[in-house]
Design a protein around this motif. Sequence first.
Motif, mmCIF file in Angstrom:
data_model
loop_
_atom_site.group_PDB
_atom_site.id
_atom_site.type_symbol
_atom_site.label_atom_id
_atom_site.label_comp_id
_atom_site.label_asym_id
_atom_site.label_seq_id
_atom_site.Cartn_x
_atom_site.Cartn_y
_atom_site.Cartn_z
ATOM 1 N N MET A 1 0.830 -1.190 0.000
ATOM 2 C CA MET A 1 0.000 0.000 0.000
ATOM 3 C C MET A 1 0.875 1.253 0.000
ATOM 4 O O MET A 1 1.836 1.319 0.730
ATOM 5 N N LYS A 2 0.508 2.234 -0.804
ATOM 6 C CA LYS A 2 1.401 3.371 -0.960
ATOM 7 C C LYS A 2 0.813 4.674 -0.435
ATOM 8 O O LYS A 2 1.511 5.612 -0.155
ATOM 9 N N ALA B 144 -3.042 6.997 7.895
ATOM 10 C CA ALA B 144 -2.807 7.564 6.571
ATOM 11 C C ALA B 144 -3.083 9.062 6.567
ATOM 12 O O ALA B 144 -2.325 9.843 5.993
ATOM 13 N N THR B 145 -4.164 9.471 7.237
ATOM 14 C CA THR B 145 -4.505 10.888 7.299
ATOM 15 C C THR B 145 -3.422 11.679 8.023
ATOM 16 O O THR B 145 -3.002 12.745 7.572
ATOM 17 N N ASP B 148 -0.410 12.080 6.000
ATOM 18 C CA ASP B 148 -0.676 12.889 4.829
ATOM 19 C C ASP B 148 -0.759 14.385 5.180
ATOM 20 O O ASP B 148 -0.108 15.215 4.553
ATOM 21 N N ASN B 257 1.823 -5.116 4.036
ATOM 22 C CA ASN B 257 1.014 -4.128 3.324
ATOM 23 C C ASN B 257 1.587 -2.720 3.394
ATOM 24 O O ASN B 257 0.881 -1.750 3.130
ATOM 25 N N LEU B 259 2.362 -0.922 5.947
ATOM 26 C CA LEU B 259 1.845 -0.068 7.014
ATOM 27 C C LEU B 259 2.784 -0.043 8.217
ATOM 28 O O LEU B 259 2.565 0.674 9.189
ATOM 29 N N LEU B 265 3.458 4.233 3.865
ATOM 30 C CA LEU B 265 2.535 4.910 2.944
ATOM 31 C C LEU B 265 3.226 6.044 2.175
ATOM 32 O O LEU B 265 2.698 7.153 2.081
ATOM 33 N N SER B 266 4.401 5.742 1.660
ATOM 34 C CA SER B 266 5.183 6.684 0.841
ATOM 35 C C SER B 266 5.595 7.947 1.582
ATOM 36 O O SER B 266 5.948 8.940 0.963
#
Lengths: 113, 546
Positions: A1-2, B144-145, B148, B257, B259, B265-266
């Motif tokens: 997942m990216k 993720a949020t 980000d 995955n 995580l 997540l990049s």
Amino acid sequence: MKSLQELKAMRERMGESKGIRTSASPTKITVAMGTCGIAAGARSVLLAIMGELAETGLRDTAVTQTGCLGICEREPLVEVVHQGHTTLYAYVNAERARQIVRDLLSTAEKEEK
Amino acid sequence: MKYYRAHVLICSGSNCAIKGCRSVKQACEQEIIRHGLQGEVQVVDTGCLGLCDQGPALVVYPEGVMYGRLTPSDVLEIVSEHLLKGRLVHRLMQQPTGPAGEVSPLSMTPFFQKQKRVVLKNCGLIDPERIEDYVRAGGYTALATALDVMTPESVIAEITQSGLRGRGGAGFPTGRKWEYTRVAAGQQKYVICNADEGEPGTFKDRLILEGDPHLIVEGMALAGYAIGATRGIVYIRGEYELSIHRMEQAIRQARENGLLGEGILSSAFSFDLEVCAGAGAYVCGEETALIESIEGNRGEPRFKPPYPVEKGLWGQPTSVNNVETLANVPSIIEQGALWYRSLGTPSSPGTKVFTLTGNIVNSGLIEVPMGITLREVIYEIGGGIPEGKQFKMAQTGGTSGGCLAAAHLDIPMDYDSLQSHGSSLGSGALLIMDDTHCIVDLTRCFLKFFVHESCGQCTPCREGAPALYHLLGKVSAGAGGHADIQLINRLSRTMQSSSLCALGQTAPVPVLSALQHFWPEIEAHLNGRCPANKCVMGKAAGKIAN
């Protein structure tokens, strides 16, 4: 997942069965599965409904069974509750069952617009 | 995607495992195959539903019907009647039905209606062994949020604003702990999840880890991001085999995955987790003893200060947080501090997970908003005292918590209210006792535990606990006098003020609160009478006490 987007995509892919686990589905399809219903072919009706649900990807729909409704001569019977409206279909076969699901889908699509 | 018309959720928590949920699941799967329903009905292992007393239990959706106290032969009936023909098996149902035989969904029963599930939101609804189930339920969105759009500082600010306090017992503000760890100087910072749950009657952390391990992975990753740690350790009590297994599996799945690991997540954030199993000492739940244990030393508490936030694991800044605390974090990040503050009370926002044990109808796991009264918990959610007996005592916060009497049933359950009544929220254990029990006998039992678990490092605890235990034995035997009570009081205060760690400091709490709230009953013992008729008095007792 990216990324967050991929995470969302993964969630979309895995779809909807969570709604079923909260008994909060707004749409409910009930197949009468008394001995009378089963003898008249309710089982293939049930399988057809599930197959069509999987194919069309109609969401938030629960499929349950019930016993004899007392109108055995018109079995298989299928009851659909959608947005508070109840419709009872009689003499359902696999083909008509699929049609019921497709109708529901188009109703739902109209409502979304 | 595959469509299943029915989901059978079988509780696979360790409380149900003891009662045989595995054979129930096996029977269920075999029967489903025998009836050719495997394409229509999905069987899922889930975490604890909360009604441990009624295990082994399963819930069938979409109806939301719960069947409990099952044997494998009961399952044959459920499959052939409910799953095949759609007829509910009333004999095995655990919820009331309406006049026309209709079922109210499980979420509408009194046991669930008063609850507010934040930490346990997925418990009993998802398969804890599948990351897909967690993601589908909205999991990892908070992480993720945060990666980000949020800076580590704003994550800490959000947690501080939410008012989240440590759920391990002390109630220290989590945001502040993270802030201290963030600003402390150090090469490598650590996040430790304290899952060395040893308080008698407490099993919430075990059931959270078993029911939703990814929630802890996500909470720890968020903590790591906030404080600037790249490594985390989940210290799990050694006896918790299922928790260890599920946590290790969750970590593996998260890594696969992307995580956990390098550049999550990049983003530029790297974080990884490992599990460390404890070796069975109660004192290792104390954060500095826990750190000693991870370092391979004997599990003895350190002198404080310096606190772990400055010099913790391997002398580096370390944030040690309880399982339940970390489990709150993703929801707060996702829904905001204001939402969290809308739950609970101003000084104790949010919810609290309690484990109900003792003389109560629905023993098990519940989550309620802070500030709920003991009465609501016992009589509305817990279903009251069994066999028509009367409520006598509730011990909140585990064995090191205070004893409350019937007069306290209406005080709100939050950190500060309980403290002002000589008790504590502690670990969330709620031991309910009916009127057949004797308070002296009970407190003696509690003390026996501390005698056994004192690590022996400091004198007040090592010597004080056995002395208290023997004094209580004397009172219980009818041989005690007012001088003994005075001595108990003095000894207790000494232990509270001079023990090295919380073990010795809190061991006298049940005794002091019993003296405060149950004095008439204790006084009766000084006059050679046990009102509950539990204590053996006279000569026969002398032998037992010695």
